[in-house]
Design an enzyme around this catalytic site. Structure first.
Site, PDB file in Angstrom:
ATOM      1  CB  SER A   1      -9.358   0.964  10.782  1.00 45.68           C
ATOM      2  OG  SER A   1      -9.706   0.099   9.747  1.00 45.68           O
TER       3      SER A   1
ATOM      4  CE1 TYR B   1      -4.198   2.657   8.037  1.00 47.82           C
ATOM      5  CE2 TYR B   1      -5.627   0.741   7.793  1.00 47.82           C
ATOM      6  CZ  TYR B   1      -5.466   2.088   8.057  1.00 47.82           C
ATOM      7  OH  TYR B   1      -6.564   2.854   8.352  1.00 47.82           O
TER       8      TYR B   1
ATOM      9  CE  LYS C   1      -5.522   3.843  11.319  1.00 52.96           C
ATOM     10  NZ  LYS C   1      -5.441   5.276  11.575  1.00 52.96           N
TER      11      LYS C   1
HETATM   12  P1  NAD Z   1      -6.377  10.752   3.976  1.00 49.74           P
HETATM   13  O1  NAD Z   1      -5.079  10.223   3.476  1.00 49.74           O
HETATM   14  O2  NAD Z   1      -7.271  11.421   3.004  1.00 49.74           O
HETATM   15  O3  NAD Z   1      -6.119  11.756   5.190  1.00 49.74           O
HETATM   16  C1  NAD Z   1      -5.028  11.629   6.061  1.00 49.74           C
HETATM   17  C2  NAD Z   1      -4.320  12.965   6.113  1.00 49.74           C
HETATM   18  O4  NAD Z   1      -3.221  12.882   7.012  1.00 49.74           O
HETATM   19  C3  NAD Z   1      -3.763  13.405   4.757  1.00 49.74           C
HETATM   20  O5  NAD Z   1      -4.210  14.700   4.469  1.00 49.74           O
HETATM   21  C4  NAD Z   1      -2.236  13.374   4.956  1.00 49.74           C
HETATM   22  O6  NAD Z   1      -1.594  14.370   4.202  1.00 49.74           O
HETATM   23  C5  NAD Z   1      -2.108  13.572   6.453  1.00 49.74           C
HETATM   24  N1  NAD Z   1      -0.913  13.008   7.088  1.00 49.74           N
HETATM   25  C6  NAD Z   1      -0.439  11.743   7.008  1.00 49.74           C
HETATM   26  N2  NAD Z   1       0.633  11.613   7.783  1.00 49.74           N
HETATM   27  C7  NAD Z   1       0.864  12.810   8.376  1.00 49.74           C
HETATM   28  C8  NAD Z   1       1.812  13.304   9.295  1.00 49.74           C
HETATM   29  N3  NAD Z   1       2.795  12.532   9.766  1.00 49.74           N
HETATM   30  N4  NAD Z   1       1.707  14.592   9.696  1.00 49.74           N
HETATM   31  C9  NAD Z   1       0.737  15.402   9.212  1.00 49.74           C
HETATM   32  N5  NAD Z   1      -0.192  14.990   8.348  1.00 49.74           N
HETATM   33  C10 NAD Z   1      -0.139  13.697   7.932  1.00 49.74           C
HETATM   34  O7  NAD Z   1      -7.129   9.548   4.688  1.00 49.74           O
HETATM   35  P2  NAD Z   1      -8.607   9.465   5.268  1.00 49.74           P
HETATM   36  O8  NAD Z   1      -9.327   8.471   4.452  1.00 49.74           O
HETATM   37  O9  NAD Z   1      -9.162  10.798   5.461  1.00 49.74           O
HETATM   38  O10 NAD Z   1      -8.306   8.783   6.664  1.00 49.74           O
HETATM   39  C11 NAD Z   1      -8.164   9.527   7.863  1.00 49.74           C
HETATM   40  C12 NAD Z   1      -7.832   8.583   8.994  1.00 49.74           C
HETATM   41  O11 NAD Z   1      -8.868   7.610   9.100  1.00 49.74           O
HETATM   42  C13 NAD Z   1      -6.536   7.800   8.801  1.00 49.74           C
HETATM   43  O12 NAD Z   1      -5.908   7.681  10.061  1.00 49.74           O
HETATM   44  C14 NAD Z   1      -7.015   6.450   8.328  1.00 49.74           C
HETATM   45  O13 NAD Z   1      -6.110   5.422   8.675  1.00 49.74           O
HETATM   46  C15 NAD Z   1      -8.321   6.305   9.084  1.00 49.74           C
HETATM   47  N6  NAD Z   1      -9.269   5.387   8.435  1.00 49.74           N
HETATM   48  C16 NAD Z   1      -9.596   5.581   7.130  1.00 49.74           C
HETATM   49  C17 NAD Z   1     -10.472   4.704   6.509  1.00 49.74           C
HETATM   50  C18 NAD Z   1     -10.811   4.853   5.055  1.00 49.74           C
HETATM   51  O14 NAD Z   1     -11.254   3.878   4.445  1.00 49.74           O
HETATM   52  N7  NAD Z   1     -10.664   6.022   4.446  1.00 49.74           N
HETATM   53  C19 NAD Z   1     -11.023   3.640   7.228  1.00 49.74           C
HETATM   54  C20 NAD Z   1     -10.673   3.487   8.566  1.00 49.74           C
HETATM   55  C21 NAD Z   1      -9.784   4.373   9.160  1.00 49.74           C
HETATM   56  C1  WQD Z   2     -14.094  -3.095  -0.527  1.00 52.76           C
HETATM   57  C2  WQD Z   2     -14.583  -4.315  -1.296  1.00 52.76           C
HETATM   58  C3  WQD Z   2     -12.820  -5.590  -2.307  1.00 52.76           C
HETATM   59  C4  WQD Z   2     -11.516  -2.594  -5.175  1.00 52.76           C
HETATM   60  C5  WQD Z   2      -9.977  -1.111   3.294  1.00 52.76           C
HETATM   61  C6  WQD Z   2      -8.960  -1.314   4.362  1.00 52.76           C
HETATM   62  C7  WQD Z   2      -9.576  -1.065   5.706  1.00 52.76           C
HETATM   63  C8  WQD Z   2     -10.249   0.300   5.758  1.00 52.76           C
HETATM   64  C9  WQD Z   2     -11.176   0.511   4.616  1.00 52.76           C
HETATM   65  C10 WQD Z   2      -8.694   1.876   6.584  1.00 52.76           C
HETATM   66  C11 WQD Z   2     -13.715  -5.548  -1.074  1.00 52.76           C
HETATM   67  C12 WQD Z   2     -13.719  -4.995  -3.357  1.00 52.76           C
HETATM   68  C13 WQD Z   2     -12.191  -3.240  -4.161  1.00 52.76           C
HETATM   69  C14 WQD Z   2     -11.645  -3.051  -6.507  1.00 52.76           C
HETATM   70  C15 WQD Z   2     -13.146  -4.760  -5.729  1.00 52.76           C
HETATM   71  N1  WQD Z   2      -9.306   1.361   5.645  1.00 52.76           N
HETATM   72  N2  WQD Z   2     -12.990  -4.315  -4.439  1.00 52.76           N
HETATM   73  N3  WQD Z   2     -12.469  -4.120  -6.733  1.00 52.76           N
HETATM   74  O1  WQD Z   2     -10.667  -3.774   1.771  1.00 52.76           O
HETATM   75  O2  WQD Z   2     -12.938  -3.431   2.851  1.00 52.76           O
HETATM   76  O3  WQD Z   2     -11.051  -2.014   3.500  1.00 52.76           O
HETATM   77  O4  WQD Z   2     -10.506   0.223   3.382  1.00 52.76           O
HETATM   78  O5  WQD Z   2      -8.659   1.569   7.746  1.00 52.76           O
HETATM   79  O6  WQD Z   2      -8.562  -1.165   6.625  1.00 52.76           O
HETATM   80  O7  WQD Z   2      -8.485  -2.638   4.289  1.00 52.76           O
HETATM   81  O8  WQD Z   2     -12.050  -1.692   1.279  1.00 52.76           O
HETATM   82  O9  WQD Z   2     -12.615  -0.414  -0.711  1.00 52.76           O
HETATM   83  O10 WQD Z   2     -10.514  -1.795  -0.732  1.00 52.76           O
HETATM   84  O11 WQD Z   2     -12.715  -2.927  -0.779  1.00 52.76           O
HETATM   85  O12 WQD Z   2     -13.871  -5.720  -5.986  1.00 52.76           O
HETATM   86  O13 WQD Z   2     -11.042  -2.533  -7.450  1.00 52.76           O
HETATM   87  O14 WQD Z   2     -14.471  -4.017  -2.703  1.00 52.76           O
HETATM   88  O15 WQD Z   2     -12.446  -6.886  -2.662  1.00 52.76           O
HETATM   89  O16 WQD Z   2     -14.570  -6.647  -1.078  1.00 52.76           O
HETATM   90  P1  WQD Z   2     -11.671  -2.864   2.337  1.00 52.76           P
HETATM   91  P2  WQD Z   2     -11.909  -1.635  -0.283  1.00 52.76           P
END
Ligand code: NAD
Ligand code: WQD
Length: 338
Positions: A125, A150, A154
């Site tokens: 991330s 969190y 990572k």
């Molecule tokens: P998500 O929660 O929709 O998907 C994650 C999945 O992993 C879920 O289906 C959950 O049930 C499963 N899971 C969690 N822990 C588990 C375990 N111990 N064993 C088996 N299954 C498990 O999230 P997502 O948005 O699809 O994110 C996927 C990956 O990408 C995550 O690692 C997340 O940290 C990373 N990521 C997400 C974002 C984002 O903004 N969505 C941004 C950067 C990184």
């Molecule tokens: C985006 C922008 C908020 C909600 C997070 C995690 C990051 C990554 C992606 C996993 C920001 C603004 C949000 C609301 C708002 N995930 N906002 N009102 O914070 O950039 O990143 O998700 O790895 O680690 O921190 O994403 O979607 O929460 O926010 O104004 O109700 O929207 O302040 O500027 P963020 P976000």
């Protein structure tokens, strides 16, 4: 084109990636404990692709159960999405995040050794960069002070995989640092539906649009940006999913360790996203500008040149397309997969 173990494959990004893997001729094998996703996703995958992938409801931390997956399938590569991802919850329950995210990665690495699987793609991330000193962020920028447990998980898992790569000559590891995924499958049958009140901006917007929530609060209007709201790099989830197929192809070249930002390279403010959503879907979003959210960085967007140069991947879809697809999904599925 072999079997790819997709942990977290019924989740938001995982499910979209499974579609792209099937399209590219891979055979995904999904492991998910369904702690943050629904089994119905498998039917939706079938609806889109015509194929219902093999699925195991297993916690990745459960090594014995995971052994079965490796015994029963000749796994060639792994894409490791499984993990908990709520920044706020991780501050409340840090041990849960270390156990689940770091613990499951440790089990996977041990099983890779045991079963001679060399290729792994990891969902990292942009949060690993902490509060970036400058934007756009390049991969050589320092990994910062994590803003939450969190984020810390990572950073730790990235280190574990770097060490794994440096101690195993056959290992190929891709650390993919995602920026802000939004959007949904254009069919409208697959998308994101967080449990409880959404933390992230796009699901909040769509739930206001569908009437589940009354009003969006824009967190802070006094940042030093063009309209006073924070800047992020919103990437369409289908582009992100496609990036994983490119990463698998890259690993097939046996590169050892590679690290890529996956974003669009373009910064968008909160208000720009809200207005893009309004325009794309011809509706008004009820919002108010409120206080800043603690911990938010002012600007975070990627330089994605490296992914293009080394893998030939770049984001193709626009913010408008992502807004249209998010709404298409939400309006057709007001309660998600329920
Ligand atoms: P998500 O929660 O929709 O998907 C994650 C999945 O992993 C879920 O289906 C959950 O049930 C499963 N899971 C969690 N822990 C588990 C375990 N111990 N064993 C088996 N299954 C498990 O999230 P997502 O948005 O699809 O994110 C996927 C990956 O990408 C995550 O690692 C997340 O940290 C990373 N990521 C997400 C974002 C984002 O903004 N969505 C941004 C950067 C990184
Ligand atoms: C985006 C922008 C908020 C909600 C997070 C995690 C990051 C990554 C992606 C996993 C920001 C603004 C949000 C609301 C708002 N995930 N906002 N009102 O914070 O950039 O990143 O998700 O790895 O680690 O921190 O994403 O979607 O929460 O926010 O104004 O109700 O929207 O302040 O500027 P963020 P976000």
């Amino acid at each position: 084109m072999g079997k790819v173990l997709v942990t977290g494959g019924t989740g938001y990004i995982g499910s979209h990636t499974v579609i792209e893997l099937l399209k590219a001729g891979y055979e995904p094998v999904i492991v998910d404990n369904l702690c943050n996703s629904k089994i119905e996703v498998l039917n939706r995958i079938k609806l889109i692709s015509g194929i219902k992938p093999k699925f195991y409801q297993i916690d990745v931390q459960d090594k014995e159960a995971m052994r079965r997956v490796f015994e029963e399938n000749e796994i060639e590569s792994i894409i490791h999405f499984a993990g908990l991802k709520s920044v706020g919850e991780s501050v409340q329950k840090p041990q849960l995040y270390y156990d689940n995210n770091v613990g499951s990665s440790k089990v996977l690495i041990e099983l890779m050794e045991e079963y001679g699987v060399h290729n792994i793609v990891f969902s990292s991330s942009a949060t690993v960069y902490g509060n970036p000193k400058s934007v756009p962020i390049v991969e050589t920028d320092p990994v910062g002070e994590a803003a939450s447990p969190y984020g810390e998980t990572k950073i730790i898992i990235e280190k574990m995989l770097m060490e794994y790569a440096s101690t195993h000559k056959d290992a190929n590891v891709a650390l993919l640092r995602y920026f802000n995924p939004i959007g949904a499958h254009p069919s409208g049958v697959m998308g994101e539906y967080p449990t409880g009140i959404p933390n992230n901006l796009m699901p909040y917007i769509t739930q206001v649009a569908v009437g589940t929530l009354k009003q969006l609060t824009v967190f802070g209007g006094d940042y030093p940006t063009r309209d006073g709201t924070c800047v992020r790099d919103y990437i369409h989830v289908v582009d992100l999913a496609v990036g994983h197929v490119y990463a698998l192809h890259k690993l097939e070249e046996k590169p050892g360790l590679v690290i890529y930002n996956l974003g669009t390279g373009k910064g968008t403010t909160v208000l720009e996203l809200v207005h893009a959503f309004e325009k794309a879907n011809n509706m008004k979003i009820n919002y108010v500008v409120g206080d800043r959210r603690p911990g938010d960085v002012t600007e975070c967007y990627a330089n994605c040149d490296k992914a293009y140069k080394e893998m030939g991947w770049k984001a193709e879809l626009s913010i408008e397309e992502a807004c249209r697809d998010s709404w298409n999904w939400q309006s057709k599925n007001p309660h998600g997969y329920e």
